[in-house]
Motif scaffolding. Sequence first.
Motif, mmCIF file in Angstrom:
data_model
loop_
_atom_site.group_PDB
_atom_site.id
_atom_site.type_symbol
_atom_site.label_atom_id
_atom_site.label_comp_id
_atom_site.label_asym_id
_atom_site.label_seq_id
_atom_site.Cartn_x
_atom_site.Cartn_y
_atom_site.Cartn_z
ATOM 1 N N SER A 40 0.314 -1.183 -0.765
ATOM 2 C CA SER A 40 0.049 0.152 0.176
ATOM 3 C C SER A 40 0.728 0.823 0.006
ATOM 4 O O SER A 40 2.005 1.330 0.255
ATOM 5 N N ARG A 41 0.622 2.204 -0.662
ATOM 6 C CA ARG A 41 1.307 3.684 -0.321
ATOM 7 C C ARG A 41 0.883 4.588 0.876
ATOM 8 O O ARG A 41 0.644 5.389 1.011
ATOM 9 N N TRP A 42 -0.386 4.287 1.683
ATOM 10 C CA TRP A 42 -1.637 4.364 3.073
ATOM 11 C C TRP A 42 -1.487 5.401 2.440
ATOM 12 O O TRP A 42 -1.824 6.687 3.051
ATOM 13 N N GLY A 43 -1.697 6.154 0.979
ATOM 14 C CA GLY A 43 -2.667 7.814 0.711
ATOM 15 C C GLY A 43 -1.954 8.658 0.440
ATOM 16 O O GLY A 43 -1.706 9.501 0.505
ATOM 17 N N ILE A 44 -0.553 7.272 -0.086
ATOM 18 C CA ILE A 44 0.132 9.131 0.370
ATOM 19 C C ILE A 44 1.425 8.422 -1.623
ATOM 20 O O ILE A 44 1.278 7.579 -2.049
ATOM 21 N N ASP A 45 0.776 9.902 -2.704
ATOM 22 C CA ASP A 45 1.509 10.215 -3.815
ATOM 23 C C ASP A 45 2.619 9.570 -3.882
ATOM 24 O O ASP A 45 3.684 9.877 -2.872
ATOM 25 N N ASN A 46 3.273 8.378 -4.706
ATOM 26 C CA ASN A 46 4.999 7.939 -4.963
ATOM 27 C C ASN A 46 5.461 7.679 -3.579
ATOM 28 O O ASN A 46 6.625 7.590 -2.667
ATOM 29 N N ASN A 47 5.157 6.955 -2.622
ATOM 30 C CA ASN A 47 5.319 6.390 -1.022
ATOM 31 C C ASN A 47 5.676 5.206 -1.621
ATOM 32 O O ASN A 47 5.015 4.337 -2.710
#
Length: 245
Positions: free
Chosen positions: A133-140
């Motif tokens: 998951s990126r946990w709601g953060i772009d480019n995470n």
Amino acid sequence: MSRLLKIVFLYAMMAACSDSEPELVIPEGARIISFSGYDWVVSTTGGRKAGPGPNYFNDSEENVWVDDRGRLHMKITYRDGRWNCSRVELAQHTGYGRYIFYLSTRPDSLDKQVVWGLYTYKNDEEEIDIEFSRWGIDNNHEAQYVIQPSYKPGNKARFRTDLDGSYSTHLFEWSKKRIDFASYHGHRKEPVSENQIIARWSYFGADNPPDSDERLKMNLWLFRGTPPSDGREAEVIIDHVEILN
């Protein structure tokens, strides 16, 4: 079926979530699927929200099914004005061993709100996770290995998958003294060259769970219950799972 009626779900609080999953006794008529030579219970929250997320979890064939090639499909669907997530749990305890997941969906292709978990669970502090998951953060970074509780220093390793194709293999080998994680390009038990390795990590800490009554689970859900940022349903495919004790 009588044995399965006694199974009790102690749903996990996943990383970065504040709400624990409540106890839920599996009712008579629980949906059971056969995948990779094992029986799995398909979770439902009965039309109410529950953690992680919180989210609605649906046991319909639109959310979880095995195709004619024996591959498991898990899906987040939008029906009747709500997003429905999916989760399956192995119907037996397996304990220490090597858990190998052969994936046919790119984890880095998922929307930033989607979480895909492969994990063993007994309670919120006895849990081993591979999570995408990126946990709601772009480019995470889109992947992590976790020993719960995840907030403790040294209990988490995040990484990028940087896949060179649609297939990947992810595993953890769990023993009394250590847990070894690895991720590889393609479907393979072991890499034959260094460039086939995506990530590796070993854990020797005090939070290694004991071999008790944990169960292997896989889920697909929405971080904080927030709909996908692209507004689209999400689907993942697990080609097969191996448990080597």
